[in-house]
Design a protein around this motif. Structure first.
Motif, short mmCIF file in Angstrom:
data_model
loop_
_atom_site.label_atom_id
_atom_site.label_comp_id
_atom_site.label_asym_id
_atom_site.label_seq_id
_atom_site.Cartn_x
_atom_site.Cartn_y
_atom_site.Cartn_z
N TRP A 271 9.07 5.33 6.25
CA TRP A 271 8.66 5.36 4.63
C TRP A 271 8.36 6.61 4.46
O TRP A 271 7.74 7.47 5.27
CB TRP A 271 7.40 4.42 4.67
CG TRP A 271 7.86 2.95 4.82
CD1 TRP A 271 7.86 2.22 5.97
CD2 TRP A 271 7.84 1.93 3.62
NE1 TRP A 271 8.25 0.90 5.47
CE2 TRP A 271 8.10 0.92 4.28
CE3 TRP A 271 7.96 2.21 2.30
CZ2 TRP A 271 8.44 -0.20 3.19
CZ3 TRP A 271 8.26 1.28 1.42
CH2 TRP A 271 8.49 0.08 1.76
N GLN A 272 8.65 7.31 3.08
CA GLN A 272 8.47 8.87 3.31
C GLN A 272 8.00 9.23 1.78
O GLN A 272 8.49 8.45 0.94
CB GLN A 272 9.74 9.62 3.67
CG GLN A 272 10.92 9.15 2.84
CD GLN A 272 12.37 9.91 3.40
OE1 GLN A 272 12.33 10.16 4.55
NE2 GLN A 272 13.20 9.95 2.62
N ARG A 273 7.61 10.46 1.52
CA ARG A 273 7.61 10.91 0.38
C ARG A 273 7.66 12.65 0.53
O ARG A 273 7.65 12.99 1.91
CB ARG A 273 6.23 10.55 -0.37
CG ARG A 273 5.00 10.82 0.14
CD ARG A 273 3.75 10.38 -0.46
NE ARG A 273 3.37 11.32 -1.54
CZ ARG A 273 2.39 11.47 -2.31
NH1 ARG A 273 1.57 10.26 -2.03
NH2 ARG A 273 1.98 12.19 -3.20
N GLN A 274 7.57 13.36 -0.61
CA GLN A 274 7.79 14.82 -0.62
C GLN A 274 6.85 15.39 0.26
O GLN A 274 5.36 15.04 0.34
CB GLN A 274 8.05 15.48 -1.78
CG GLN A 274 8.24 16.84 -1.67
CD GLN A 274 8.77 17.62 -3.15
OE1 GLN A 274 8.08 16.85 -3.96
NE2 GLN A 274 8.82 18.81 -3.02
N LEU A 275 6.82 16.34 1.13
CA LEU A 275 5.93 16.67 1.96
C LEU A 275 4.71 17.86 1.36
O LEU A 275 5.18 18.95 1.15
CB LEU A 275 6.57 17.75 3.41
CG LEU A 275 5.67 18.36 4.25
CD1 LEU A 275 4.79 17.04 4.98
CD2 LEU A 275 6.71 18.92 5.55
N LYS B 245 1.05 -1.31 0.09
CA LYS B 245 -0.05 0.14 -0.01
C LYS B 245 0.88 1.35 0.03
O LYS B 245 0.65 2.14 -0.53
CB LYS B 245 -0.95 0.11 1.19
CG LYS B 245 -1.98 -1.03 1.38
CD LYS B 245 -2.83 -0.90 2.48
CE LYS B 245 -4.17 -1.89 2.61
NZ LYS B 245 -4.90 -1.89 3.78
N LEU B 246 1.97 1.29 0.88
CA LEU B 246 2.92 2.36 0.71
C LEU B 246 3.38 2.64 -0.52
O LEU B 246 3.60 3.91 -0.88
CB LEU B 246 3.87 2.03 1.83
CG LEU B 246 3.37 2.10 3.55
CD1 LEU B 246 4.51 1.47 4.18
CD2 LEU B 246 3.32 3.74 3.56
N LYS B 247 3.90 1.72 -1.27
CA LYS B 247 4.60 1.60 -2.56
C LYS B 247 3.39 2.27 -3.43
O LYS B 247 3.82 3.11 -4.29
CB LYS B 247 5.32 0.45 -2.83
CG LYS B 247 6.34 0.02 -2.08
CD LYS B 247 6.67 -1.43 -2.55
CE LYS B 247 7.98 -1.94 -1.62
NZ LYS B 247 8.48 -3.20 -2.00
N MET B 248 2.24 1.70 -3.38
CA MET B 248 1.19 2.24 -4.57
C MET B 248 1.01 3.58 -4.31
O MET B 248 0.74 4.26 -5.15
CB MET B 248 0.04 1.32 -4.24
CG MET B 248 -0.02 0.15 -4.61
SD MET B 248 -1.34 -1.02 -4.39
CE MET B 248 -2.62 -0.20 -5.32
N ARG B 249 1.23 4.10 -3.03
CA ARG B 249 0.88 5.61 -2.76
C ARG B 249 2.18 6.71 -2.80
O ARG B 249 2.37 7.46 -2.13
CB ARG B 249 0.10 5.77 -1.55
CG ARG B 249 -1.24 5.13 -1.80
CD ARG B 249 -2.06 5.28 -0.46
NE ARG B 249 -3.67 4.92 -0.67
CZ ARG B 249 -3.95 3.66 -1.15
NH1 ARG B 249 -3.10 2.79 -1.15
NH2 ARG B 249 -5.32 3.50 -1.16
N ALA B 250 3.21 6.32 -3.48
CA ALA B 250 4.75 6.64 -3.79
C ALA B 250 5.38 6.67 -2.41
O ALA B 250 6.39 7.67 -2.68
CB ALA B 250 4.39 8.17 -4.33
#
Length: 363
Positions: free
Chosen positions: A342-346, A327-332
């Motif tokens: 687990w992170q992505r741009q804020l 799920k995390l990977k599917m949402r970038a």
């Protein structure tokens, strides 16, 4: 005095009985007409150059060398390392002394003075260990095949190989450490100027290709791809907030446009909006600098607004399930070993994505 041990690094000599005479060139192994693996040395230059024999060395003194005799005291160790494995241990030892001294000299020239003594000490220590280990490696060609202990020799070969590989790995690590140290001594202005030098060379190289395509001197390439690639590279600096580099890059393109009959990049192109992008990124970074991170706990972990890194981070108390990771990977969201999160741009979208993944009402 000129000797067999220092001849490989000598470049100029003078008569020992006439110390006021002008030095003359000395060419170590300048002539190879006496057989495989055997060399003559030359003295003098041009038509006046002549062969100098080993027994004549004592008549000459050294006037100039290419580098200090870092490993001269290891001469016997270098030659002895091959006494059981070669019929010409002196020649191979001389070759290795020559090779390693040149390498060591080049290494030392690249590093600050305060780092040289320790590097020299460690280099000698590692190399002497290699030669000591190699001296226990034998060859049946040299020792004779009778009762040759192949198993013992195989162990000696493995030990030598391990020593040699450890030596080369140490050198690689040491040189990288020196580069990091040199980098730490640079000012921000020096780093910025070095970066601009690289960017400028890249711009000019790409622009020259584009101009050649426009003039018909180059064929078979897509002009649009070169422009797009150049735009992408400068856009990366803009996204990093490097205003100075972007400003200078745009100014450089305008210089080229003024010189060329056909503009390299037209003023309508998004390239010329990159300074605004860079300033916006820098302004955002300045606004968030020093801002305290926000945290929201949930069952099994927490969500962190990391303003300095500009990342929304999800930290779990234990490794999440495979379903959760999917799920995390599917949402970038991507795994960061550095932050163990687990992170992505804020962004607002990142917050919405975290809310959906974690099944939270609000964040």
């Amino acid at each position: 005095m000129l000797t067999k041990q220092n001849a490989h690094r000598v470049t100029m000599v003078r008569r020992k009985d006439d110390p006021t005479s002008a030095p003359v060139p000395f060419r170590w192994r300048g002539d190879r007409r006496i057989g495989i693996g055997c060399f003559n040395h030359l003295i003098g230059e041009g038509d006046e150059a002549r062969i100098i024999k080993l027994h004549e060395f004592g008549e000459w003194e050294v006037a100039e060398v290419s580098h200090p005799g870092y490993l001269e005291s290891f001469w016997n160790a270098a030659c002895g390392a091959h006494s059981w494995s070669s019929q010409n241990p002196d020649i191979i030892g001389e070759d290795e002394i020559t090779m390693y001294e040149r390498e060591l000299h080049e290494d030392l020239q690249t590093m600050p003075e305060e780092r040289r003594e320790q590097y020299l000490t460690n280099y000698k220590s590692h190399l002497s260990g290699v030669w000591a280990s190699e001296s226990r490696v034998a060859s049946a060609f040299v020792t004779g095949p009778a009762k040759f202990n192949y198993r013992r020799n195989e162990k000696a070969e493995n030990a030598y190989r391990n020593k040699y590989e450890a030596f080369r790995q140490w050198r690689e690590r040491a040189l990288k450490a020196v580069e990091r140290y040199k980098e730490s001594l640079k000012t921000d202005e020096q780093r910025a100027e070095e970066l601009w030098t690289k960017v400028l060379a890249d711009i000019d190289s790409t622009v020259e290709t584009i101009h050649s395509l426009d003039m018909g001197k180059e064929r078979g390439y897509s002009r649009a791809i070169f422009v797009s690639n150049l735009f992408g590279r400068i856009a990366t600096h803009a996204k990093n907030g490097n205003v100075e580099i972007v400003d200078r890059a745009v100014a450089r393109i305008r210089e080229w446009n003024a010189k060329c009959s056909k503009p390299i990049i037209t003023e309508r192109h998004s390239f010329f909006k990159l300074p605004d992008v860079a300033r916006s990124v820098r302004q955002k970074a300045e606004e968030t600098a020093g801002r305290e991170n926000r945290e929201v706990a949930f069952e099994g972990g927490k969500v962190v607004w990391n303003y300095e890194a500009d990342r929304l981070q999800i930290l779990f108390d234990a490794m999440p399930s495979e379903e959760m990771r999917s799920k995390l990977k599917m949402r970038a969201f991507k795994w960061s070993p550095r932050f163990q999160a687990w992170q992505r741009q804020l962004t607002d979208n990142a917050v919405d994505a975290a809310r959906q993944v974690l099944n939270l009402q609000k964040l």
